[in-house]
Design a protein around this motif. Sequence first.
Motif, PDB file in Angstrom:
ATOM      1  N   LYS B 168       0.707  -0.972   0.124  1.00 28.74           N
ATOM      2  CA  LYS B 168      -0.046   0.034  -0.032  1.00 28.74           C
ATOM      3  C   LYS B 168       0.798   1.112  -0.201  1.00 28.74           C
ATOM      4  O   LYS B 168       0.659   2.407  -0.671  1.00 28.74           O
ATOM      5  CB  LYS B 168      -0.757  -0.051   1.354  1.00 28.74           C
ATOM      6  N   ASP B 184      -4.313  -4.952  -4.592  1.00 33.89           N
ATOM      7  CA  ASP B 184      -5.222  -6.090  -4.560  1.00 33.89           C
ATOM      8  C   ASP B 184      -4.883  -7.087  -5.824  1.00 33.89           C
ATOM      9  O   ASP B 184      -4.975  -8.267  -6.128  1.00 33.89           O
ATOM     10  CB  ASP B 184      -6.578  -5.579  -4.813  1.00 33.89           C
ATOM     11  N   TRP B 356     -10.489  -4.508 -10.077  1.00 32.50           N
ATOM     12  CA  TRP B 356     -11.480  -3.342  -9.610  1.00 32.50           C
ATOM     13  C   TRP B 356     -11.293  -3.533  -8.241  1.00 32.50           C
ATOM     14  O   TRP B 356     -11.786  -4.395  -7.434  1.00 32.50           O
ATOM     15  CB  TRP B 356     -12.658  -3.424 -10.351  1.00 32.50           C
ATOM     16  N   PHE B 357     -11.148  -2.532  -7.721  1.00 29.24           N
ATOM     17  CA  PHE B 357     -10.733  -2.165  -6.047  1.00 29.24           C
ATOM     18  C   PHE B 357     -11.380  -0.900  -5.499  1.00 29.24           C
ATOM     19  O   PHE B 357     -11.127   0.214  -6.004  1.00 29.24           O
ATOM     20  CB  PHE B 357      -9.579  -2.379  -5.799  1.00 29.24           C
ATOM     21  N   ARG B 358     -12.260  -1.070  -4.490  1.00 27.26           N
ATOM     22  CA  ARG B 358     -12.957   0.063  -3.912  1.00 27.26           C
ATOM     23  C   ARG B 358     -12.948  -0.141  -2.413  1.00 27.26           C
ATOM     24  O   ARG B 358     -13.297  -0.910  -1.911  1.00 27.26           O
ATOM     25  CB  ARG B 358     -14.365   0.510  -4.539  1.00 27.26           C
ATOM     26  N   LEU B 359     -12.731   1.206  -1.639  1.00 25.13           N
ATOM     27  CA  LEU B 359     -12.896   1.136  -0.153  1.00 25.13           C
ATOM     28  C   LEU B 359     -14.098   1.838   0.194  1.00 25.13           C
ATOM     29  O   LEU B 359     -14.503   2.526  -0.593  1.00 25.13           O
ATOM     30  CB  LEU B 359     -11.533   2.164   0.458  1.00 25.13           C
ATOM     31  N   HIS B 360     -14.615   1.446   1.131  1.00 31.03           N
ATOM     32  CA  HIS B 360     -15.864   2.291   1.864  1.00 31.03           C
ATOM     33  C   HIS B 360     -15.653   2.745   3.298  1.00 31.03           C
ATOM     34  O   HIS B 360     -14.854   2.325   4.294  1.00 31.03           O
ATOM     35  CB  HIS B 360     -16.816   1.012   2.146  1.00 31.03           C
ATOM     36  N   VAL B 362     -17.444   3.246   6.568  1.00 34.73           N
ATOM     37  CA  VAL B 362     -18.540   2.708   7.126  1.00 34.73           C
ATOM     38  C   VAL B 362     -18.670   3.513   8.544  1.00 34.73           C
ATOM     39  O   VAL B 362     -17.911   3.202   9.245  1.00 34.73           O
ATOM     40  CB  VAL B 362     -18.290   1.116   7.434  1.00 34.73           C
ATOM     41  N   LEU B 363     -19.647   4.198   8.724  1.00 35.68           N
ATOM     42  CA  LEU B 363     -19.648   4.973   9.964  1.00 35.68           C
ATOM     43  C   LEU B 363     -21.379   5.250  10.325  1.00 35.68           C
ATOM     44  O   LEU B 363     -22.146   5.181   9.315  1.00 35.68           O
ATOM     45  CB  LEU B 363     -19.186   6.373   9.844  1.00 35.68           C
ATOM     46  N   PRO B 364     -21.672   5.176  11.207  1.00 34.69           N
ATOM     47  CA  PRO B 364     -23.179   5.241  11.653  1.00 34.69           C
ATOM     48  C   PRO B 364     -23.774   6.303  10.800  1.00 34.69           C
ATOM     49  O   PRO B 364     -23.547   7.618  11.117  1.00 34.69           O
ATOM     50  CB  PRO B 364     -23.170   5.623  13.078  1.00 34.69           C
ATOM     51  N   LEU B 365     -24.793   6.264  10.234  1.00 36.70           N
ATOM     52  CA  LEU B 365     -25.438   7.136   9.250  1.00 36.70           C
ATOM     53  C   LEU B 365     -24.521   7.948   8.152  1.00 36.70           C
ATOM     54  O   LEU B 365     -24.887   8.922   7.448  1.00 36.70           O
ATOM     55  CB  LEU B 365     -26.110   8.199  10.246  1.00 36.70           C
ATOM     56  N   THR B 367     -22.433   5.772   6.006  1.00 35.53           N
ATOM     57  CA  THR B 367     -21.738   5.093   5.117  1.00 35.53           C
ATOM     58  C   THR B 367     -21.875   4.982   3.679  1.00 35.53           C
ATOM     59  O   THR B 367     -23.087   5.465   3.318  1.00 35.53           O
ATOM     60  CB  THR B 367     -22.327   3.534   5.590  1.00 35.53           C
TER      61      THR B 367
END
Lengths: 311, 388
Positions: B168, B184, B356-360, B362-365, B367
């Motif tokens: 990375k 990846d 193909w690669f993607r990050l998300h 993720v947090l309350p309300l 995301t």
Amino acid sequence: MSFAKTKHAVEEGDTVIIYVNPQAMYAIQVKPLIATKKGDMVENIFQTAYGALKVQELVGKKFGHKVQFSRGWGYLLHPTPELWTLNLLHRTQILYTPDISLIVMQLDLKAGSIVVESGTGSGSLSHAIIRAIAPTGHLHTFDFHQQRVEIVTKEFIDHGLETFVTAKQRDACKDGFDLEDTADAVFLDLPNPWLAISHAVKALKNSGGRICTFSPCIEQTQKTCEALVAKGFKCIETMECLQREFQVKNITLPDVDDYNFSFSQTTDKDSEGNGKKEGRKFRALLPALQMAGHTGYLTFATWPRQSSVQI
Amino acid sequence: MDVNLILNDHFVLVQRKSQMSLHQLPKKEGKQWTIKVGRDLVDLSSALGKPHGTFKLSRNEENKSKAFSLVPSNDVVELKEKLKDLNSGENNKEIWDDGKSQQLKKEDIEELRGQGLTGSEIVTQLVENSKTFQIKTEFSQEKYLSKKEEKYSEWVEILKPNIRHLAKYFHSQDPMQILNLRPDTLAMIMSLANIKSNGKFGVFDGGCQGLVTAAILDRIQGFGTVWNLCLKGISQKRVIQAMNFSPEQLKPLKNANLHKVKESLKKEENGDGDEVPAAKIIKLDEDAPQPLELGSLDGLVVLCRRPNAIAKELVRLLAPSGNFVIFCPYSEPLCETYTDFRECNLAVNLKLTEAWFRLHQVLPLRTHPEVNMSGSGGYILSGIKVVS
């Protein structure tokens, strides 16, 4: 047997891959007899679109070479976790190579790693994990479905991998893993992974480790991330990966007269490639028209070294 | 020598929030080593002998050095926790971004730094001197504080380098330095080349700083062989060095200059190889390295910008039913290679793919997929060698 060690020629009992074309590949166990649906033992003859293959005749044949059917031929390939994933009998929805390879790398797996997996499912990921951690590591894999555990246990034995893996029937969310301070990595592919986080923490080494959860739905991922944060996991990352496959084709464009036009007064008749077929040819990289768009969200996190551990 | 401790001559990764940098500690014991973390000077050598982990940037009262020293710490305090009792607003209706919300100037902040204020104290000052902070929404405040922590967090992680971090790191620094080999895609190469212990693998690294070779060495932990195939003398090895491999972990690595391999194969062909001097026969024992021969490898990885002629030649080193992966940052050369392999019936299960690669987030309300993503991570041509 041939999963554990690379062989040059087939021995009885080996699982081999018969390759006809990318859409027609078969995993076969080399045995002289095979059971029919009624339970009778008959000569093991495998039928392909190009005729029959007497499976026992594969013994002694070399991997990577052609194998004859009664009306054609194919190739005899050495099994790998990737080929197994494409040819295994599905008892559940399985993970495919793009997700599997990301999981193995992001969990920092290597020879000697101790891994906990739940649920085992059809053993697709399990084979890749075993490849990464052998010969000194171990996989503890759990599934709450008794028959699935039995089938996958038999497969591990058939493939000569039984020393590297322990498959047990267990409901991980309710009863945990019965392991403490043992695992370098935990993988969860469950409908409710947030219910297994505490059990995962108990199984992970106090000196630290990695966790991964795979969830098709974003709601599951959200609940899991909340549980990971609350428990004290660090470096929580959610990601997804896909694979785009290309065809390579020689394309010939239509005759330029169909497109011969200019706003200027004179039409350029001497333009390059005008009418000549060679000028209209090119090699194209064509993405597939349809591709897998989503498998699941992969969430990774680090279980930090606990302060109780002295170095 | 416990490799879980920060040692002289070893590489470490220094991480503050999302910023990471790779450093090598001095070989000589007792030598001070100062690095820059953002705009702060940090004495990295103050962490020597301690286990990898979280460290707090501390001012040493006796030592009047400008550099912070590193003290192991477990009491990381997140600014959003510290400042959560402040007021917040409902929405941004009354907020206008005219660049004048912050009353402290750049010089004022520099002065605070000079006075020896901690990162947390500086951010508290910024919050107090902001006209808009207390009318921002809670989420907006959290985002603001997270952003400030990137610059002012008092804690850093000193990490033991591993393939996941280094892949990375190198890709984010300058992708073309490693031929745009995204992590990846690296993961796919490891699978498709069937990397496993007790196998024999060959890597032709045409510009990836040794990333794939290091990844294989790390995976196999001393069991097996990795041939570093090269044409020129210069070896790609930056990532291999950064992994702090032990002699046991490096044992599988063997260098093979392809010109010399060609010569020795010719000698064997001409029967010259039969005349082995008596002295050499005595030396041959089980530990003697097996020479590289055609048709001997279980897996092959080729990484270069121009795989065309070389990939086809290197596949001759693969055993039948061996797996190969050819990686190229561009798709056009791989089209040529694909066609070539097809026409010569060299392989089956030939696939030209792109990951193909993607990050998300993720947090309350809150995301959603991350706003930025990688547009490309290179292309792979994979297959299984066959004898037709």
